[in-house]
Design a protein around this motif. Sequence first.
Motif, PDB file in Angstrom:
ATOM      1  N   LEU A 151       0.836  -1.202   0.000  1.00 48.12           N
ATOM      2  CA  LEU A 151       0.000   0.000   0.000  1.00 48.12           C
ATOM      3  C   LEU A 151       0.868   1.247   0.000  1.00 48.12           C
ATOM      4  O   LEU A 151       1.963   1.264   0.561  1.00 48.12           O
ATOM      5  CB  LEU A 151      -0.912   0.011   1.227  1.00 48.12           C
ATOM      6  N   HIS A 152       0.354   2.298  -0.612  1.00 51.16           N
ATOM      7  CA  HIS A 152       0.989   3.607  -0.501  1.00 51.16           C
ATOM      8  C   HIS A 152       0.604   4.201   0.849  1.00 51.16           C
ATOM      9  O   HIS A 152      -0.585   4.273   1.192  1.00 51.16           O
ATOM     10  CB  HIS A 152       0.551   4.510  -1.646  1.00 51.16           C
ATOM     11  N   VAL A 153       1.616   4.630   1.615  1.00 45.09           N
ATOM     12  CA  VAL A 153       1.397   4.993   3.006  1.00 45.09           C
ATOM     13  C   VAL A 153       1.780   6.447   3.240  1.00 45.09           C
ATOM     14  O   VAL A 153       2.765   6.959   2.694  1.00 45.09           O
ATOM     15  CB  VAL A 153       2.222   4.094   3.942  1.00 45.09           C
ATOM     16  N   GLY A 154       0.982   7.120   4.071  1.00 50.83           N
ATOM     17  CA  GLY A 154       1.299   8.467   4.519  1.00 50.83           C
ATOM     18  C   GLY A 154       1.016   8.603   6.002  1.00 50.83           C
ATOM     19  O   GLY A 154       0.241   7.829   6.576  1.00 50.83           O
ATOM     20  N   ALA A 155       1.635   9.594   6.631  1.00 49.10           N
ATOM     21  CA  ALA A 155       1.443   9.843   8.057  1.00 49.10           C
ATOM     22  C   ALA A 155       0.831  11.222   8.248  1.00 49.10           C
ATOM     23  O   ALA A 155       1.080  12.137   7.464  1.00 49.10           O
ATOM     24  CB  ALA A 155       2.779   9.753   8.795  1.00 49.10           C
ATOM     25  N   TYR A 156       0.030  11.358   9.333  1.00 48.19           N
ATOM     26  CA  TYR A 156      -0.541  12.676   9.571  1.00 48.19           C
ATOM     27  C   TYR A 156      -0.451  13.083  11.038  1.00 48.19           C
ATOM     28  O   TYR A 156      -0.342  12.256  11.935  1.00 48.19           O
ATOM     29  CB  TYR A 156      -1.975  12.759   9.057  1.00 48.19           C
ATOM     30  N   HIS A 157      -0.501  14.407  11.225  1.00 47.50           N
ATOM     31  CA  HIS A 157      -0.445  15.035  12.544  1.00 47.50           C
ATOM     32  C   HIS A 157      -1.722  15.838  12.748  1.00 47.50           C
ATOM     33  O   HIS A 157      -2.140  16.596  11.870  1.00 47.50           O
ATOM     34  CB  HIS A 157       0.767  15.961  12.633  1.00 47.50           C
ATOM     35  N   PHE A 158      -2.340  15.686  13.922  1.00 47.48           N
ATOM     36  CA  PHE A 158      -3.537  16.447  14.263  1.00 47.48           C
ATOM     37  C   PHE A 158      -3.102  17.747  14.929  1.00 47.48           C
ATOM     38  O   PHE A 158      -2.461  17.741  15.980  1.00 47.48           O
ATOM     39  CB  PHE A 158      -4.432  15.630  15.199  1.00 47.48           C
ATOM     40  N   PHE A 159      -3.466  18.867  14.314  1.00 43.61           N
ATOM     41  CA  PHE A 159      -2.981  20.174  14.742  1.00 43.61           C
ATOM     42  C   PHE A 159      -3.696  20.657  16.000  1.00 43.61           C
ATOM     43  O   PHE A 159      -4.917  20.538  16.127  1.00 43.61           O
ATOM     44  CB  PHE A 159      -3.197  21.182  13.611  1.00 43.61           C
ATOM     45  N   SER A 175       9.742  13.393  15.335  1.00 45.05           N
ATOM     46  CA  SER A 175      10.424  12.468  16.239  1.00 45.05           C
ATOM     47  C   SER A 175       9.717  11.124  16.362  1.00 45.05           C
ATOM     48  O   SER A 175      10.343  10.118  16.738  1.00 45.05           O
ATOM     49  CB  SER A 175      10.552  13.092  17.635  1.00 45.05           C
ATOM     50  N   ASN A 176       8.439  11.082  16.057  1.00 44.59           N
ATOM     51  CA  ASN A 176       7.657   9.872  16.292  1.00 44.59           C
ATOM     52  C   ASN A 176       7.071   9.273  15.022  1.00 44.59           C
ATOM     53  O   ASN A 176       6.169   8.423  15.098  1.00 44.59           O
ATOM     54  CB  ASN A 176       6.529  10.179  17.278  1.00 44.59           C
ATOM     55  N   THR A 177       7.580   9.692  13.868  1.00 47.49           N
ATOM     56  CA  THR A 177       7.011   9.255  12.592  1.00 47.49           C
ATOM     57  C   THR A 177       8.103   8.692  11.706  1.00 47.49           C
ATOM     58  O   THR A 177       9.209   9.241  11.628  1.00 47.49           O
ATOM     59  CB  THR A 177       6.319  10.431  11.876  1.00 47.49           C
ATOM     60  N   ARG A 178       7.788   7.610  11.017  1.00 53.61           N
ATOM     61  CA  ARG A 178       8.720   7.019  10.058  1.00 53.61           C
ATOM     62  C   ARG A 178       8.410   7.557   8.670  1.00 53.61           C
ATOM     63  O   ARG A 178       7.247   7.707   8.280  1.00 53.61           O
ATOM     64  CB  ARG A 178       8.596   5.499  10.079  1.00 53.61           C
ATOM     65  N   PHE A 179       9.437   7.851   7.922  1.00 51.90           N
ATOM     66  CA  PHE A 179       9.295   8.313   6.539  1.00 51.90           C
ATOM     67  C   PHE A 179      10.211   7.475   5.661  1.00 51.90           C
ATOM     68  O   PHE A 179      11.354   7.196   6.010  1.00 51.90           O
ATOM     69  CB  PHE A 179       9.688   9.785   6.396  1.00 51.90           C
ATOM     70  N   SER A 180       9.703   7.094   4.497  1.00 56.09           N
ATOM     71  CA  SER A 180      10.497   6.351   3.529  1.00 56.09           C
ATOM     72  C   SER A 180      10.307   6.965   2.154  1.00 56.09           C
ATOM     73  O   SER A 180       9.299   7.645   1.879  1.00 56.09           O
ATOM     74  CB  SER A 180      10.070   4.879   3.491  1.00 56.09           C
ATOM     75  N   ARG A 181      11.260   6.743   1.299  1.00 59.52           N
ATOM     76  CA  ARG A 181      11.158   7.246  -0.075  1.00 59.52           C
ATOM     77  C   ARG A 181       9.909   6.675  -0.738  1.00 59.52           C
ATOM     78  O   ARG A 181       9.634   5.477  -0.653  1.00 59.52           O
ATOM     79  CB  ARG A 181      12.397   6.842  -0.864  1.00 59.52           C
ATOM     80  N   GLY A 182       9.144   7.545  -1.389  1.00 59.51           N
ATOM     81  CA  GLY A 182       7.919   7.131  -2.054  1.00 59.51           C
ATOM     82  C   GLY A 182       6.686   7.202  -1.193  1.00 59.51           C
ATOM     83  O   GLY A 182       5.576   6.956  -1.691  1.00 59.51           O
TER      84      GLY A 182
END
Length: 420
Positions: free
Chosen positions: A268-276, A291-298
């Motif tokens: 799956l294509h994955v994204g992360a979000y932050h609640f403002f 500090s608490n989120t993983r990011f990868s290329r793509g």
Amino acid sequence: MLSGCSDRGDAPLPLRPHASLPLDIPSSNPAAAAERQQRIDAEIKYYLERHNPLDEGFDIVVRYAEEGDSTMAVYLPQGRLTLSNMLNRHQGKSLVSDAQGRLVIGRFQNDTLVSGLRIDTLGIYAGMMNHRGEAWGHGFYRSADGTYYEGHWEHDQREGFGLSIGPDHLKIGTWLRDQFRGERMSYHSDRIYGIDISRYQHEKGRRRYPINWGRLHITHLGRRIGADRVHDKVDYPVSFVYIKSTEGTTIQNHYFDSDYASARQHGLHVGAYHFFSTKTPPDDQARHFLSNTRFSRGDLPPMLDIEPSDRQIEDMGGPEVLFANVRQWLRVIEQVTHTRPLLYINQRFANTYLPLAPDLKDGYHFWIARYGEYKPDIHLDIWQLAADGHVRGITPEVDLNVFNGYQGQWDEFLRTATIP
């Protein structure tokens, strides 16, 4: 009431059903008119790229792209023009004026106005009319500034389905008392669907649920989606998932790491979000997210979930302060991830507050939450269509989303908007 304009008897109408006479409104500034037309062409191009023939109104946009507003001429009455006084009965084509003094070249049947062309200082209407000369039924309108509308009318107001094209907009959807309510979307297997999740897809009361990532399929679009909008059996694959990572400066989703890894493992294509949060500094919120989120290329672009109430906005100092904080969070995230984040807002926020931040409206991708049949009149990449969807492999209800476009646009989005 309608009245005759003259008692000179019959006279041939010196006009023909062609767009240039009398439907063109000349521009006193050719350069401005050319620029306006370029913007209209860009709006049409954007629409046609993001829709297909199954979408409501697609045929109208295609026709306008090919013919412009020349189809207005179909309502120009044929035959010889009758210039009659109020004592004569109107039949066929007659020239009259309505109670507001607007000139009407109308088609009459048994002294009843049926349709025609109406001209005033603001523009030209061509279409069906009632006995008072009001726009009623299907009709076209082109205003002096070049804005064009085709659709249904009642009492001289846009009502029901219609298309409006202007220099800075293309609105196609439903109107209510002359106000645009939004575009209606059709659902079928050609679309790109996704979900967004948080701890609530794992917890319901005291019970805990795993996600079966290998079985994910959307099986129900929620209670607010009418059956007339669905064109095939709802059994749609999930193509992308956004996972809540953090909120404010202290809250984090403890399921994030495992969900992130599982989603990527299953393609799956994955994204992360932050609640403002409106109560903590944006720099601290950005650092908490990073500090608490993983990011990868793509990966899909990071998303900022903006859902403050009017009172929260007021308490923090007003919209100007809110948008200043939002801009700062975006700057920090963009500097670190080298990706322009996605902004998640609801339709009311888009209508009420977003016009106060044109730099954000024009410069960022948007994800809109508007449950039911409508979506707002702005360019967007993702639309959240339901908060009560059913997904095989997930026990609690799920937020459902659809990408605004088809496979070609989705491929382009993945190529240009994801994390490098």
